[in-house]
Design a protein around this motif. Structure first.
Motif, PDB file in Angstrom:
ATOM      1  N   ARG A 245       0.864  -1.188   0.000  1.00 32.48           N
ATOM      2  CA  ARG A 245       0.000   0.000   0.000  1.00 32.48           C
ATOM      3  C   ARG A 245       0.889   1.223   0.000  1.00 32.48           C
ATOM      4  O   ARG A 245       1.522   1.540   0.997  1.00 32.48           O
ATOM      5  CB  ARG A 245      -0.898  -0.026   1.241  1.00 32.48           C
ATOM      6  N   THR A 247       1.838   5.298  -0.611  1.00 32.48           N
ATOM      7  CA  THR A 247       1.297   6.658  -0.567  1.00 32.48           C
ATOM      8  C   THR A 247       2.383   7.634  -0.987  1.00 32.48           C
ATOM      9  O   THR A 247       3.570   7.320  -0.943  1.00 32.48           O
ATOM     10  CB  THR A 247       0.831   7.025   0.858  1.00 32.48           C
ATOM     11  N   ASP A 249       4.835  10.559  -0.616  1.00 31.62           N
ATOM     12  CA  ASP A 249       5.552  11.157   0.496  1.00 31.62           C
ATOM     13  C   ASP A 249       5.453  12.682   0.388  1.00 31.62           C
ATOM     14  O   ASP A 249       5.991  13.298  -0.530  1.00 31.62           O
ATOM     15  CB  ASP A 249       7.018  10.715   0.432  1.00 31.62           C
ATOM     16  N   SER A 250       4.731  13.263   1.321  1.00 32.84           N
ATOM     17  CA  SER A 250       4.487  14.706   1.219  1.00 32.84           C
ATOM     18  C   SER A 250       5.692  15.527   1.681  1.00 32.84           C
ATOM     19  O   SER A 250       5.812  16.692   1.360  1.00 32.84           O
ATOM     20  CB  SER A 250       3.251  15.082   2.052  1.00 32.84           C
ATOM     21  N   LEU A 261       7.084   7.645  -3.628  1.00 33.67           N
ATOM     22  CA  LEU A 261       6.063   6.853  -2.945  1.00 33.67           C
ATOM     23  C   LEU A 261       6.676   6.146  -1.748  1.00 33.67           C
ATOM     24  O   LEU A 261       7.807   5.657  -1.819  1.00 33.67           O
ATOM     25  CB  LEU A 261       5.477   5.805  -3.891  1.00 33.67           C
TER      26      LEU A 261
END
Ligand SMILES: Nc1ncnc2c1ncn2[C@@H]1O[C@H](COP(=O)(O)OP(=O)(O)OP(=O)(O)O)[C@@H](O)[C@H]1O
Ligand SMILES: [Mg+2]
Lengths: 301, 256
Positions: A245, A247, A249-250, A261
């Motif tokens: 899963r 996401t 990476d901000s 990611l």
């Protein structure tokens, strides 16, 4: 088509390696048995060429009970690639590849010609033909093993963790070759591995096995990834650990159009292209390995 | 040292090569020794090799091989010889109790041959024979095309031990009257003729060395290329290790 009908194997020492196993292995597809060590994968595979005979149940190839086929005859018509290549150390590469042809009484010149072609097929240089197996690298030995498995032009190819012992780079290479061979030669491949990534990469159909060859889940890689049937499966494919899963990476400032990611553990897992800060969509459709069933699961690809 | 030189001198004296009414000639003794060794060796191989192959191939009856070699090592050759010579009646048509001698030579020759044949097959990696079976070899083909070639070194090693064993036992047979190269040792002992004894001993040793040398050559010849002598274990190929540190890239020249 290979069909297992309620097959069990009880070894003489009392180990129940396979317990009431039933499955249909479709022709011209790759079916992968995946599971942890000792769950009965090798036993299942070796029952197909009668290196192991079931204590219960029936195995049919194209509707014929293999128990009625003479083992030697059966084996000459089924390719078998082993983990440690299983080459004959006292025979040259070319003779190893041609072994089955000699057994089938193919005249020498034709056998050698075919063996040389097979070296090309598996991507081995013909200059290696006169070497002995001990003079090859592990990856080369495995290729020779594959070439030998293909020699008699069998419809069925059994592969037992064939790339388990080679380094990751060579393994990726060999996996790609296997997919190419499957596409080009249209074999029914039964592949055994304990590496779930390899299973998802190669398998049209994947069977996740628990101890005793109990089927934890059976389906296409997409089906299994989308809906793990149990905690065991989720755990096995790494879904619960968030390994798959990803996401964005901000925290990391992207350079160019790529976003980094991260997985649930916070480790960098890759990049995704995002022109103008928007995720790219739709250009690459998910790879279809099986001909049937392709409702896309783009998210995890 | 002097005695040895005299021993050689005794051998090279042509007078000692022909049999006279008073003494045994070398020629006849030599021929007798060769004949007895040859016949016994042939019978030994005919019995022990198939048996050893059966045990090594099937894994059944391992105990037989182990026990027989231990028993044979413990049995005093001369004692067994004496008992059998007395027990087996002289058969008309067969010269002076040949049969009894040969039975003893064969009995004592079997264990090393059996052990070699069985250990040779046993030494072959299980994975290799398994692979041979999996590609569709019959049991006979697994035996002849895989196990025997790969076990050849130990098998011929067994033949070498057996040959020496028989050459030595034939020598001992002379203590009971059978003519062989041992006759000079026995006669020399009786007559207090040490030079003759040494001469006989040198002849026995020379015969043993020559036969062993020939078989050593055979052994070298039968070992498949690229399979290291002695250890036939294919080693651990699991990590792509090489069978042995051969130089990759060196072209192998081999005719068909
Ligand atoms: N010849 C045998 N005799 C007795 N038990 C055996 C035999 N072969 C395998 N087993 C047992 O049967 C079970 C399944 O073995 P199998 O080799 O099929 O597992 P596997 O899934 O291939 O494992 P791995 O991934 O380690 O190769 C294990 O418990 C094993 O110990
Ligand atoms: Mg296995």
């Amino acid at each position: 088509m290979i069909e297992f009908k309620s097959v069990s194997k009880l070894y003489p020492d009392g180990t129940r390696a396979v317990d009431d196993f039933s499955v249909v292995i479709p022709s011209r597809k790759t079916t992968v048995f995946v599971g942890s060590s000792g769950c009965g994968k090798t036993t299942l595979l070796r029952m197909i060429n009668r290196m192991v005979d079931p204590t219960d149940g029936v195995i049919e190839i194209d509707g014929d009970d293999i128990a009625k086929t003479e083992p030697v005859h059966l084996r000459r018509g089924i390719g078998y690639v082993m983990q440690n290549s299983g080459l004959l150390p006292h025979r040259r590469v070319i003779d190893n590849v041609a072994t089955v042809l000699f057994l089938n009484k193919v005249p020498k010149p034709q056998a050698y010609a075919r063996a040389n072609e097979l070296l090309d097929t598996v991507g081995l240089d013909r200059s290696l033909a006169k070497r002995y197996p001990g003079e090859l690298s592990g990856g080369q030995q495995q290729r020779v093993g594959v070439a030998r498995g293909l020699a008699a032009n069998p419809n069925i190819l059994l592969m037992d963790e064939p790339f388990g012992a080679v380094d990751p780079i060579v393994r990726v290479d060999l996996q790609a070759e296997t997919m190419r061979l499957q596409r080009e030669l249209d074999k029914t491949i039964v592949f055994v591995t304990h590496d779930i990534d390899e299973a998802f990469l190669l398998g049209d159909q994947v069977l996740i096995l628990e101890k005793g060859a109990k089927i934890a889940q059976q389906g296409t890689p997409e089906e299994i990834l989308a809906n793990p049937a149990s905690d065991f499966v989720a755990n096995f494919i790494g879904a619960d650990r968030g390994k798959r899963r990803l996401t964005v990476d901000s925290k990391v400032k992207p350079r160019g159009d790529d976003l980094v990611l991260i997985d649930a553990g916070g480790y960098a897992a890759g990049v995704i292209s995002a022109p103008d800060g928007k995720l790219a969509t739709g250009t690459a459709s998910p790879k279809s390995r099986s001909i049937s069933n392709k409702t896309s699961q783009a998210g995890d690809a | 040292m002097n005695l040895i030189i005299e021993g050689f001198a005794w051998i090279f004296d042509p007078a000692h090569w022909t049999t006279s009414s008073t003494s045994q000639g070398i020629s006849e003794a030599f021929v007798q020794h060769i004949i007895l060794t040859g016949i016994s060796l042939l019978l030994t191989v005919l019995i022990a090799v198939p048996l050893g192959f059966y045990i090594g191939h099937s894994g059944r009856g391992r105990q037989v091989a182990i026990i027989s070699s231990n028993v044979a090592r413990a049995v005093p050759s001369l004692g067994l010889l004496t008992v059998l010579i007395l027990a087996i009646p002289i058969i008309p048509g067969i010269p002076n109790n040949y049969l009894a001698y040969i039975i003893v030579f064969v009995l004592l020759g079997i264990p090393p041959m059996l052990a070699g044949a069985y250990a040779g097959l046993e030494s072959v990696d299980r994975e290799t024979t398994d692979a041979a079976r999996a590609v569709g070899m019959t049991e006979w083909q697994v035996l002849t095309k895989v196990e025997i070639p790969l076990g050849a070194s130990l098998i011929v090693g067994g033949l070498r031990s057996t040959t020496l064993q028989i050459v030595a036992t034939v020598t001992i047979g002379s203590f009971l009257g059978q003519v062989s190269l041992g006759t000079f040792i026995v006669d020399g002992l009786e007559q207090g003729d040490f030079v003759k004894m040494i001469g006989g001993a040198i002849l026995v040793a020379a015969l043993a060395l020559v036969l062993d040398g020939i078989l050593a050559l055979v052994q070298r010849f039968v070992v498949p290329r690229r399979v290291s002598r002695g250890s036939i274990d294919t080693g651990n190929t699991a990590h792509g290790m090489r069978l042995r540190a051969s130089t990759p890239g060196t072209p192998i020249t081999e005719g068909n």
